[in-house]
Design a protein around this motif. Structure first.
Motif, PDB file in Angstrom:
ATOM      1  N   UNK A 193     -28.359 -55.818  -7.186  1.00  0.00           N
ATOM      2  CA  UNK A 193     -28.232 -56.549  -5.925  1.00  0.00           C
ATOM      3  C   UNK A 193     -26.824 -57.105  -5.766  1.00  0.00           C
ATOM      4  N   UNK A 194     -26.284 -57.667  -6.846  1.00  0.00           N
ATOM      5  CA  UNK A 194     -24.924 -58.215  -6.798  1.00  0.00           C
ATOM      6  C   UNK A 194     -23.900 -57.106  -6.598  1.00  0.00           C
ATOM      7  N   UNK A 195     -24.143 -55.940  -7.193  1.00  0.00           N
ATOM      8  CA  UNK A 195     -23.222 -54.810  -7.011  1.00  0.00           C
ATOM      9  C   UNK A 195     -23.175 -54.379  -5.544  1.00  0.00           C
ATOM     10  N   UNK A 196     -24.330 -54.383  -4.880  1.00  0.00           N
ATOM     11  CA  UNK A 196     -24.348 -54.032  -3.462  1.00  0.00           C
ATOM     12  C   UNK A 196     -23.629 -55.089  -2.628  1.00  0.00           C
ATOM     13  N   UNK A 197     -23.740 -56.349  -3.027  1.00  0.00           N
ATOM     14  CA  UNK A 197     -23.016 -57.401  -2.311  1.00  0.00           C
ATOM     15  C   UNK A 197     -21.507 -57.247  -2.491  1.00  0.00           C
ATOM     16  N   UNK A 198     -21.096 -56.865  -3.698  1.00  0.00           N
ATOM     17  CA  UNK A 198     -19.674 -56.602  -3.923  1.00  0.00           C
ATOM     18  C   UNK A 198     -19.203 -55.438  -3.063  1.00  0.00           C
ATOM     19  N   UNK A 199     -20.052 -54.442  -2.925  1.00  0.00           N
ATOM     20  CA  UNK A 199     -19.715 -53.315  -2.055  1.00  0.00           C
ATOM     21  C   UNK A 199     -19.473 -53.798  -0.626  1.00  0.00           C
ATOM     22  N   UNK A 200     -20.261 -54.783  -0.201  1.00  0.00           N
ATOM     23  CA  UNK A 200     -20.087 -55.338   1.136  1.00  0.00           C
ATOM     24  C   UNK A 200     -18.757 -56.038   1.311  1.00  0.00           C
ATOM     25  N   UNK A 201     -18.196 -56.575   0.207  1.00  0.00           N
ATOM     26  CA  UNK A 201     -16.900 -57.255   0.300  1.00  0.00           C
ATOM     27  C   UNK A 201     -15.780 -56.292   0.666  1.00  0.00           C
ATOM     28  N   UNK A 202     -15.898 -55.054   0.227  1.00  0.00           N
ATOM     29  CA  UNK A 202     -14.803 -54.102   0.391  1.00  0.00           C
ATOM     30  C   UNK A 202     -15.125 -53.019   1.412  1.00  0.00           C
ATOM     31  N   UNK A 203     -16.188 -53.220   2.177  1.00  0.00           N
ATOM     32  CA  UNK A 203     -16.534 -52.281   3.233  1.00  0.00           C
ATOM     33  C   UNK A 203     -15.590 -52.479   4.412  1.00  0.00           C
ATOM     34  N   UNK A 204     -14.952 -51.424   4.909  1.00  0.00           N
ATOM     35  CA  UNK A 204     -14.027 -51.585   6.048  1.00  0.00           C
ATOM     36  C   UNK A 204     -14.733 -52.176   7.263  1.00  0.00           C
ATOM     37  N   UNK A 205     -14.030 -53.068   7.950  1.00  0.00           N
ATOM     38  CA  UNK A 205     -14.633 -53.710   9.114  1.00  0.00           C
ATOM     39  C   UNK A 205     -15.040 -52.696  10.182  1.00  0.00           C
ATOM     40  N   UNK A 206     -14.234 -51.642  10.326  1.00  0.00           N
ATOM     41  CA  UNK A 206     -14.514 -50.668  11.371  1.00  0.00           C
ATOM     42  C   UNK A 206     -15.837 -49.941  11.136  1.00  0.00           C
ATOM     43  N   UNK A 207     -16.269 -49.883   9.865  1.00  0.00           N
ATOM     44  CA  UNK A 207     -17.503 -49.161   9.542  1.00  0.00           C
ATOM     45  C   UNK A 207     -18.755 -49.910   9.971  1.00  0.00           C
ATOM     46  N   UNK A 208     -18.636 -51.200  10.231  1.00  0.00           N
ATOM     47  CA  UNK A 208     -19.825 -51.995  10.563  1.00  0.00           C
ATOM     48  C   UNK A 208     -19.851 -52.431  12.024  1.00  0.00           C
ATOM     49  N   UNK A 209     -18.885 -52.006  12.827  1.00  0.00           N
ATOM     50  CA  UNK A 209     -18.837 -52.451  14.217  1.00  0.00           C
ATOM     51  C   UNK A 209     -20.065 -51.997  15.010  1.00  0.00           C
ATOM     52  N   UNK A 210     -20.405 -50.732  14.886  1.00  0.00           N
ATOM     53  CA  UNK A 210     -21.548 -50.222  15.654  1.00  0.00           C
ATOM     54  C   UNK A 210     -22.878 -50.836  15.208  1.00  0.00           C
ATOM     55  N   UNK A 211     -23.159 -50.915  13.895  1.00  0.00           N
ATOM     56  CA  UNK A 211     -24.409 -51.597  13.497  1.00  0.00           C
ATOM     57  C   UNK A 211     -24.470 -53.054  13.957  1.00  0.00           C
ATOM     58  N   UNK A 212     -23.346 -53.773  13.861  1.00  0.00           N
ATOM     59  CA  UNK A 212     -23.331 -55.167  14.301  1.00  0.00           C
ATOM     60  C   UNK A 212     -23.572 -55.252  15.808  1.00  0.00           C
TER      61      UNK A 212
END
Length: 286
Positions: free
Chosen positions: A115-134
């Motif tokens: 779970x913590x590893x997935x949260x770390x992945x979220x720290x380094x996810x490019x902002x542009x990759x989450x614009x449409x889901x948000x």
């Protein structure tokens, strides 16, 4: 000879540092002095020279009458928007990150490391990759184009960072204290609020400064998920700079940029040393 070499080396190092610091501060100097110059002097004078006539007219115009698109209300309402967005997002994301970090460090469950590893992945996810889901989620919640929507976006996006900071800090929190509190009948929240959290003030300061500067300076989320009067100051600043009637008003643009940057500058000046201490403490404990 050795003494000369030692002092000569220090002089060279300090000279290089002074040169680099001066080079780094030149843009800020140009912005500052330009904001205090009348427009005619800017077009006829030097770029880095002191103003012949100091005036606060550009600052007043940037704050109250500068045109953001077709609405000439200045930066003041958008400055307030940024405060409304930033303050609750900082405190909520820091509070949730503190609880998450403490849980992942001291109350581990099956799959907690994954779970913590997935949260770390979220720290380094490019902002542009989450614009449409948000955008999809905000539309479903009917929060598109609102300050409430931006508060939610920044809070959720910041939880990954605050959780990482607190988890690394709480990793070396003594297990004996937790076990002793459990023996005395204390539960999860009693241990957290009475024992763990008071020791985590340095890393809490780090999280608040990190979140404040990240949210206040954000442009991508602001321009993507706000509309009209709900825009943060970074979006309004972009509109001020890019909307020109007649001569380019460099003094107003520079004053507007300084107004937008002033809160983060104040935060770092007042609490910069606590930021360094908190990072050091987190690094040692992590």
């Amino acid at each position: 000879m050795r003494k000369f070499e030692r002092y000569g080396g220090r002089l060279f190092v300090y000279g290089c540092l002074a040169f680099l610091a001066t080079l780094y501060l030149v843009p800020l100097w140009v912005m500052l002095i330009t904001s205090f110059k009348p427009l005619d002097e800017i077009y006829s004078g030097s770029l880095i020279g002191l103003p012949k006539q100091f005036t606060f007219e550009a600052w007043s115009k940037a704050w109250s009458t500068a045109c953001i698109g077709t609405n000439c209300v200045g930066l003041s309402p958008f400055f307030l928007n940024s405060l409304i967005i930033t303050v609750p997002a900082v405190f909520v994301s820091t509070a949730i990150g503190a609880i998450n970090g403490y849980t992942l460090a001291k109350w581990k469950f099956r799959g907690s490391d994954l779970f913590f590893a997935f949260m770390l992945f979220g720290c380094f996810l490019p902002l542009q990759a989450v614009l449409l889901p948000i955008a999809r989620v905000l539309g479903m919640l009917h929060l598109s184009g609102s300050t409430a929507g931006l508060i939610l976006v920044h809070t959720v996006y910041g939880i990954a960072f605050t959780t990482m900071f607190f988890r690394n800090y709480f990793v070396s929190f003594p297990d004996e204290l937790t076990k002793a509190a459990l023996v005395d009948g204390a539960g999860f929240f009693r241990i957290f609020f009475s024992i763990a959290l008071p020791t985590a003030i340095p890393i809490a300061v780090v999280c608040c400064i990190w979140q404040f500067t990240s949210i206040w300076n954000d442009f991508l989320f602001g321009v993507s998920f706000s509309a009209g009067g709900s825009s943060p100051i970074t979006v309004a600043l972009n509109n001020v700079v890019n909307v020109t009637l007649g001569r380019k008003q460099y003094n107003v643009d520079m004053a507007a940029a300084l107004i937008a940057a002033l809160p983060t500058l104040i935060v770092y000046v007042l609490s910069g040393r606590y930021f360094v201490r908190g990072l050091t403490a987190g690094a040692v404990k992590g």
